[in-house]
Design an enzyme around this catalytic site. Structure first.
Site, PDB file in Angstrom:
ATOM      1  CD  GLU A 126      -2.603  -0.759   2.932  1.00  0.00           C
ATOM      2  OE1 GLU A 126      -3.496  -2.045   2.703  1.00  0.00           O
ATOM      3  OE2 GLU A 126      -2.414  -0.509   3.799  1.00  0.00           O
ATOM      4  CG  HIS A 337      28.321  -5.782 -23.606  1.00  0.00           C
ATOM      5  ND1 HIS A 337      28.069  -7.042 -22.260  1.00  0.00           N
ATOM      6  CD2 HIS A 337      27.298  -6.188 -24.295  1.00  0.00           C
ATOM      7  CE1 HIS A 337      27.729  -8.490 -23.347  1.00  0.00           C
ATOM      8  NE2 HIS A 337      26.891  -7.958 -24.713  1.00  0.00           N
ATOM      9  CD  GLU A 362       6.649 -11.614  -4.321  1.00  0.00           C
ATOM     10  OE1 GLU A 362       6.722 -12.178  -3.206  1.00  0.00           O
ATOM     11  OE2 GLU A 362       5.918 -11.473  -5.188  1.00  0.00           O
TER      12      GLU A 362
END
Length: 378
Positions: A126, A337, A362
């Site tokens: 919430e 990269h 989570e």
């Protein structure tokens, strides 16, 4: 001690890997660009038996073990962590029904979730209650044969399109966590307002929304379990879900590691592939080590769950380590990269953005530390 998968688990791994490459990989680019989840994946996954795989066959489930669920989330996470987050919500959202629900509720909701005919979302967070999930402000007041729900749920994965939303609400705030109940609310319930998508840093294809309940009236049949005391079912849902989430995070970490390995073998600088420079070799070694450790923690937690042994500590350890490691692995993948890693032309920038969510949703990394410490008795 045997580290080999069972034959069933090997079949699941092979089949979901081929499915993900064929059916999911071609959809990722458009889904990311449009911030839209391809809803056709739900029935396609359901038809293959990949949704809610641990649910019993009598409801249409595969009756598989938690290790198979972890395998599925890891393999999908390698293609898109956003896809895995959305698809795994089918089980997270209906798990309280498995724990507390009546046989009538299982008959109603499980076939929908397993087949992908209907989509589900889980609303616990919430605006003023995230990690402190026991202090939710959403209330559900009994009114005859109905409950009237008031409150707001934030960061609801699948919220913008879900047919059903599982929520926590307090039926008696004076009782704290003992006064929390669980409801499954139909998207068309009067008083439910879907506020649309939220724009995020990563996980663009996992649609996330805000759901407002303004005197939302639902039948008492939407109550899952008792009108009070639903908090243990929520915690049990999160414990199992943490294994699934840790698996999808390990998947994106593995994808980043594989991309970095491939690129560093092809990219030539100063007359030799960049993987031949010690500084880069050592980076790749550490990345590979963290990927393997993440997977071992995930599969151990899943195995403990299957053995009906305590696994909450191991689930939190898996989620904590995998998410923190994924941030480092994907960051190093971008670094290896070079400038290309910062371009959307290469997927490592997406892996980097997606992995960052793993330390937050989570259960944050900070909360995982607290959970583990408590279960260690300190």
């Amino acid at each position: 001690m045997n580290f080999d998968f069972t034959e069933e688990q090997k079949i699941f791994q092979d089949s979901i890997r081929r499915f993900a490459l064929k059916e999911m990989a071609p959809l990722v680019e458009k889904a990311e660009e449009t911030n839209t989840f391809p809803l056709e994946l739900f029935p396609k996954m359901g038809a293959q038996g990949y949704l809610c795989v641990t649910y019993e066959e009598k409801y249409g489930g595969a009756g598989a073990d938690k290790v198979c669920d972890a395998i599925i989330n890891l393999e999908i996470g390698r293609i898109s962590m956003g896809f895995s987050a959305s698809l795994s919500s089918q089980m997270l959202s209906t798990f309280p029904v498995k724990v507390f629900g009546s046989e009538e509720q299982k008959d109603k909701y499980f076939p929908f979730a397993i087949s992908g005919e209907k989509t589900f979302a889980f609303g616990m967070t919430e605006p003023n209650a995230g990690s402190d999930s026991a202090n939710i402000e959403t209330t559900a007041k009994r009114d005859g044969g109905s409950y009237v729900i008031k409150g707001t749920k934030m960061f609801v994965t699948n919220g913008p399109f879900a047919d059903y939303i599982t929520i926590s609400a307090s039926t008696d705030r004076s009782r704290g966590i003992k006064g929390i109940a669980i409801f499954i609310v139909d998207k068309d319930a009067p008083g439910l307002k879907n506020m649309g998508k939220l724009e995020k840093m990563g996980l663009h294809c996992a649609e996330t929304g805000e759901i407002v309940f303004e005197d939302c009236r639902v039948s008492e049949e939407c109550l899952i379990g008792p009108p009070e005391g639903g908090f243990p079912a929520l915690m049990e849902s999160l414990n199992e879900s943490r294994i699934s989430v840790a698996a999808m995070i390990a998947g994106v970490a593995q994808a980043a590691f594989e991309a970095a390995m491939a690129y560093s073998k092809e990219r030539v600088a100063f007359g030799r592939p960049i993987c031949k420079f010690q500084v880069n070799r050592f980076k790749l070694v550490e990345m590979g080590m963290m990927v393997e450790t993440s997977k071992l923690l995930v599969y151990k937690a899943a195995w403990l769950c299957d053995q009906k042994r305590p696994f909450a500590k191991e689930a939190s350890m898996a989620k904590l380590f995998a998410s923190e490691a994924a941030c480092r692995i994907t960051g190093q993948a971008v670094q290896l990269h070079g400038g290309y890693g910062y371009m959307k032309e290469y997927p490592v920038e997406r892996y980097f953005r997606d992995a960052r969510a793993g330390t937050i949703f989570e259960g944050t990394s900070e909360i995982q530390h607290e959970v583990i410490a408590r279960l260690m008795g300190i």
